[in-house]
Scaffold this motif. Structure first.
Motif, PDB file in Angstrom:
ATOM      1  N   ALA A   1       0.832  -1.203   0.000  1.00 52.38           N
ATOM      2  CA  ALA A   1       0.000   0.000   0.000  1.00 52.38           C
ATOM      3  C   ALA A   1       0.869   1.256   0.000  1.00 52.38           C
ATOM      4  O   ALA A   1       0.606   2.217  -0.720  1.00 52.38           O
TER       5      ALA A   1
ATOM      6  N   ARG B   1       3.883   1.611  -1.192  1.00 50.79           N
ATOM      7  CA  ARG B   1       4.491   1.820  -2.506  1.00 50.79           C
ATOM      8  C   ARG B   1       3.450   2.267  -3.524  1.00 50.79           C
ATOM      9  O   ARG B   1       3.738   3.049  -4.424  1.00 50.79           O
ATOM     10  N   ALA B   2       2.220   1.773  -3.363  1.00 59.32           N
ATOM     11  CA  ALA B   2       1.147   2.193  -4.268  1.00 59.32           C
ATOM     12  C   ALA B   2       0.869   3.678  -4.078  1.00 59.32           C
ATOM     13  O   ALA B   2       0.765   4.432  -5.042  1.00 59.32           O
TER      14      ALA B   2
ATOM     15  N   SER C   1       2.866   5.889  -2.984  1.00 66.54           N
ATOM     16  CA  SER C   1       3.990   6.688  -3.479  1.00 66.54           C
ATOM     17  C   SER C   1       3.947   6.795  -4.998  1.00 66.54           C
ATOM     18  O   SER C   1       4.417   7.760  -5.568  1.00 66.54           O
ATOM     19  N   PHE C   2       3.376   5.813  -5.648  1.00 66.99           N
ATOM     20  CA  PHE C   2       3.308   5.897  -7.119  1.00 66.99           C
ATOM     21  C   PHE C   2       2.175   6.818  -7.561  1.00 66.99           C
ATOM     22  O   PHE C   2       2.369   7.649  -8.446  1.00 66.99           O
ATOM     23  N   ASN C   3       0.999   6.645  -6.980  1.00 63.90           N
ATOM     24  CA  ASN C   3      -0.122   7.499  -7.354  1.00 63.90           C
ATOM     25  C   ASN C   3      -1.178   7.488  -6.248  1.00 63.90           C
ATOM     26  O   ASN C   3      -1.843   6.488  -6.027  1.00 63.90           O
TER      27      ASN C   3
ATOM     28  N   ASP D   1      -4.100   9.069  -5.905  1.00 63.13           N
ATOM     29  CA  ASP D   1      -5.505   8.926  -6.284  1.00 63.13           C
ATOM     30  C   ASP D   1      -5.851   7.478  -6.603  1.00 63.13           C
ATOM     31  O   ASP D   1      -6.852   6.947  -6.133  1.00 63.13           O
ATOM     32  N   THR D   2      -5.017   6.859  -7.424  1.00 60.73           N
ATOM     33  CA  THR D   2      -5.313   5.478  -7.803  1.00 60.73           C
ATOM     34  C   THR D   2      -5.272   4.567  -6.581  1.00 60.73           C
ATOM     35  O   THR D   2      -6.075   3.651  -6.452  1.00 60.73           O
ATOM     36  N   ALA D   3      -4.340   4.844  -5.667  1.00 59.91           N
ATOM     37  CA  ALA D   3      -4.265   4.050  -4.443  1.00 59.91           C
ATOM     38  C   ALA D   3      -5.583   4.151  -3.674  1.00 59.91           C
ATOM     39  O   ALA D   3      -6.113   3.152  -3.185  1.00 59.91           O
ATOM     40  N   ALA D   4      -6.130   5.362  -3.608  1.00 60.09           N
ATOM     41  CA  ALA D   4      -7.400   5.546  -2.897  1.00 60.09           C
ATOM     42  C   ALA D   4      -8.507   4.750  -3.578  1.00 60.09           C
ATOM     43  O   ALA D   4      -9.378   4.191  -2.917  1.00 60.09           O
ATOM     44  N   LEU D   5      -8.446   4.679  -4.911  1.00 61.72           N
ATOM     45  CA  LEU D   5      -9.468   3.927  -5.646  1.00 61.72           C
ATOM     46  C   LEU D   5      -9.397   2.431  -5.341  1.00 61.72           C
ATOM     47  O   LEU D   5     -10.338   1.693  -5.586  1.00 61.72           O
ATOM     48  N   MET D   6      -8.266   1.975  -4.822  1.00 63.13           N
ATOM     49  CA  MET D   6      -8.130   0.573  -4.432  1.00 63.13           C
ATOM     50  C   MET D   6      -8.713   0.325  -3.043  1.00 63.13           C
ATOM     51  O   MET D   6      -8.639  -0.776  -2.519  1.00 63.13           O
TER      52      MET D   6
ATOM     53  N   ILE E   1      -7.470   1.935  -0.427  1.00 60.25           N
ATOM     54  CA  ILE E   1      -6.392   2.153   0.541  1.00 60.25           C
ATOM     55  C   ILE E   1      -6.637   3.480   1.268  1.00 60.25           C
ATOM     56  O   ILE E   1      -6.782   4.514   0.615  1.00 60.25           O
TER      57      ILE E   1
ATOM     58  N   LEU F   1     -13.070  11.169  -5.960  1.00 61.29           N
ATOM     59  CA  LEU F   1     -11.807  11.890  -6.167  1.00 61.29           C
ATOM     60  C   LEU F   1     -12.083  13.386  -6.307  1.00 61.29           C
ATOM     61  O   LEU F   1     -11.217  14.211  -6.020  1.00 61.29           O
TER      62      LEU F   1
ATOM     63  N   HIS G   1     -11.501   6.090  -0.661  1.00 58.92           N
ATOM     64  CA  HIS G   1     -11.247   4.709  -0.239  1.00 58.92           C
ATOM     65  C   HIS G   1     -12.488   4.091   0.396  1.00 58.92           C
ATOM     66  O   HIS G   1     -12.731   2.903   0.274  1.00 58.92           O
TER      67      HIS G   1
ATOM     68  N   ALA H   1     -14.755   3.076  -2.494  1.00 64.64           N
ATOM     69  CA  ALA H   1     -14.243   1.858  -3.126  1.00 64.64           C
ATOM     70  C   ALA H   1     -14.577   0.641  -2.270  1.00 64.64           C
ATOM     71  O   ALA H   1     -14.980  -0.404  -2.774  1.00 64.64           O
TER      72      ALA H   1
ATOM     73  N   PHE I   1       0.021   0.444 -11.136  1.00 61.28           N
ATOM     74  CA  PHE I   1       1.188   0.848 -10.353  1.00 61.28           C
ATOM     75  C   PHE I   1       2.414   0.249 -11.026  1.00 61.28           C
ATOM     76  O   PHE I   1       2.742  -0.919 -10.833  1.00 61.28           O
TER      77      PHE I   1
ATOM     78  N   LEU J   1       5.122  -1.617  -9.069  1.00 60.71           N
ATOM     79  CA  LEU J   1       4.818  -2.874  -8.390  1.00 60.71           C
ATOM     80  C   LEU J   1       4.724  -4.004  -9.415  1.00 60.71           C
ATOM     81  O   LEU J   1       4.514  -3.753 -10.599  1.00 60.71           O
TER      82      LEU J   1
ATOM     83  N   LEU K   1      -3.589  -5.562  -4.504  1.00 58.83           N
ATOM     84  CA  LEU K   1      -4.177  -4.298  -4.066  1.00 58.83           C
ATOM     85  C   LEU K   1      -5.663  -4.242  -4.360  1.00 58.83           C
ATOM     86  O   LEU K   1      -6.415  -3.569  -3.658  1.00 58.83           O
TER      87      LEU K   1
ATOM     88  N   TYR L   1      -7.422  -5.238  -1.429  1.00 61.09           N
ATOM     89  CA  TYR L   1      -6.817  -4.616  -0.241  1.00 61.09           C
ATOM     90  C   TYR L   1      -7.714  -4.627   0.990  1.00 61.09           C
ATOM     91  O   TYR L   1      -7.280  -4.942   2.082  1.00 61.09           O
TER      92      TYR L   1
END
Lengths: 319, 237
Positions: A191, A193-194, A196-198, A200-205, A207, B52, B73, B76, B90, B93, B101, B104
């Protein structure tokens, strides 16, 4: 030969300290893309916190300030300092940085400088740590664990492997291994690393991004606290909280993170050791007056040759 | 009661209004598509539904609960899953971690394993790439990972933003076929597309959005044969 080995031992110990601090810079940068200038002040807090705890806890437990207490006391003080700094790191993020989550990076950067100044100045207040240096009571006996003799007569030299250096290296390495495990082997690490990459997209998962960010700050601050504790084990005269020596220490750890590739966890560790080697060997074989110069010269050279740092990658997104 | 109801939604970026007074609904089991040109507000609509973006006015109801203003989140986790434009992979990853994920916020490990197996059956090519960094995959493969990952969240409503963007025609066919399969197995889908021809072929109902407001809606087949839509979006003369 023995000089070389002795310098090597010091460099490894100091390098693991730089690495511990650099990890905090690099993790926060990786996730929020800003340099947390207050990070070096957490190291100071770790050092001074260890001191304050020691002078209160040792007498309470019936130990004098001059005698070395059992090992568990040192371990307890280390843990308490880490918990304390973790809580402070959490609070700083919550109060100072989180409200700026959607603000331009520059605003956050300036806030970080503000937090740094705040910590430095609050630390100097007489009822906090005060503005004069103190001596850390010994928590570990710095006895030689092993002694090697080289040469004879006039050129006889000794190589000493001291307790404190070994403790620094093993503590720092264990903490870094735990970190490595957390970041690369656990769900929370994925989570992180996700995020840190993005973000918004992490939140959509699903997280919870804010919680991941808080956790990152807590983790980084705990490592910084450990570094502060280990520093006062090796150098028991503690400079006052706003002394430039702390600023320089933080700056070098930051340089370590940049040299390794900022945002890269393994890079921060590598960078920490690299600058410690350059600094220690330069100081021993060339001149100790320029020990800081070597580090920053190396920074310039690396930025010229590989701006993304030794392990930094320039990942491009596919469209 | 519809699965998703968007009521009089307005969203702005600063002073610019991207969506004006838009309403739409998605019924259980449907594929609904939202078509329109570049900058019409399609992505803004999805980004607002998934939390968002915060709407200036209007309501969004998912399974009878108002969700506007909730953090993404949370939305989702409630089963409304958004595969963003540009796939949202990602890249740092591995493919396996990307899939992880998707699940998750779930803890039912046995079920996750089954869903993972099912998702990999939909996309056999993803299975060959599990250990690879997702950034090294082709665009089509990344889209497959993104959809497979979304399936691991067990969506009750799956929102896909331009799944065909930048992909070779053959892969577009594969993706749309999978969209149909996912829908057949019971997942409701809201599909945003610039490729109106494909979208109207797969969808049950459609909405046409132009500069921020919904101009037409109706059964997909009906819209596909209307002159206006054919001229504007299907390249007919």
């Amino acid at each position: 030969m023995s000089d070389f080995a002795q310098t090597l031992i010091t460099a490894i110990a100091i390098g693991s300290l730089y690495a511990l601090i650099a990890l905090g810079y690099t993790m926060v940068y990786g996730i929020l893309k800003f340099i947390n200038f207050a990070h070096s002040d957490i190291v100071v807090l770790g050092a001074w916190g260890s001191y304050s705890l020691s002078v209160r806890v040792l007498p309470a437990l019936g130990y004098g300030l001059k005698e070395v207490p059992p090992v568990w006391v040192a371990l307890m003080i280390l843990l308490l300092a880490m918990i304390f700094c973790g809580a402070i790191g959490f609070t700083i993020e919550r109060l100072a940085y989180r409200p700026l989550r959607r603000a331009p990076r520059l605003n956050v950067l300036i806030t970080a400088i503000g937090v740094s100044l705040l910590l430095q100045n609050v630390g100097q207040l007489s009822f906090v740590f005060g503005a004069s240096p103190q001596d850390m009571p010994p928590l570990l006996s710095d006895r030689a664990l092993a002694t090697f003799s080289f040469g004879e007569g006039e050129s006889a030299r000794q190589l000493v492997i001291g307790m404190v250096d070994v403790v620094i290296f093993t503590t720092a390495t264990s903490l870094m291994l735990i970190m490595q495990y957390l970041v690369f082997r656990t769900k929370l690490g994925v989570a992180m690393r996700a995020v840190s990459f993005n973000t918004d997209t992490a939140a959509l998962m699903g997280i919870p991004v804010d919680r991941v960010v808080s956790f990152t700050f807590v983790l980084g601050s705990m490592l910084a606290a450990a570094a502060g504790f280990l520093i006062v084990m090796k150098y028991p005269s503690i400079s006052q909280p706003a002394h430039t020596i702390w600023v320089l220490l933080g700056l070098k750890a930051f340089v370590a993170a940049v040299i390794g590739g900022i945002g890269n966890v393994r890079g921060a560790v590598l960078g920490g050791f690299v600058i410690a080697f350059v600094e220690q060997f330069g100081a021993f074989y060339v001149s100790s007056n320029y020990r800081d110069v070597y580090v920053f010269t190396l920074l310039i050279l690396i930025l010229l040759v590989k701006p993304s740092g030794l392990l930094g990658s320039t990942l491009r997104e596919k469209v | 009661m519809s699965l998703l109801t968007v009521n009089n939604l307005s969203v702005s970026y600063g002073a610019i209004e991207a969506i004006r007074n838009c309403s739409l609904r998605v019924e259980q089991g449907e594929i609904v598509t939202l078509i329109g040109g570049n900058g019409a507000g399609k992505s803004t609509m999805l980004r607002t539904i998934s939390g968002l973006l915060t709407p200036k006015q209007g309501t969004i109801q998912f399974e009878r609960k108002e969700i506007q203003g909730q953090p993404p989140h949370r939305i989702a986790q409630s089963g409304l899953v958004h595969v963003p434009e540009g796939r949202g992979i990602f890249a740092n990853l591995t493919v396996e971690e990307n899939l992880q994920l998707g699940a998750y916020s779930r803890n039912d490990h046995a079920e996750i394993r089954k869903d993972r197996e099912r998702a990999l059956e939909l996309f056999p090519r993803v299975r060959e790439r599990l250990k690879q960094a997702a950034g090294t995959l082709s665009g089509g493969e990344q889209q497959m990972v993104a959809i497979a990952r979304a399936m691991l969240s067990r969506p009750r409503l799956l929102m896909l933003d331009e799944p065909s963007l930048g992909l070779a025609p053959q892969i577009v066919q594969t993706i749309f076929q999978v969209i149909r399969e996912i829908n057949n197995s019971g997942t409701t889908i809201l599909l945003v597309e610039q490729n109106a021809a494909m979208a109207l072929k797969v969808a049950h109902r459609a909405y046409v959005i132009e500069v921020g407001s919904i101009e037409m809606d109706g059964p997909a087949a009906e819209l596909a044969s209307s002159d206006e839509v054919r001229k504007a979006y299907l390249g007919a003369h």
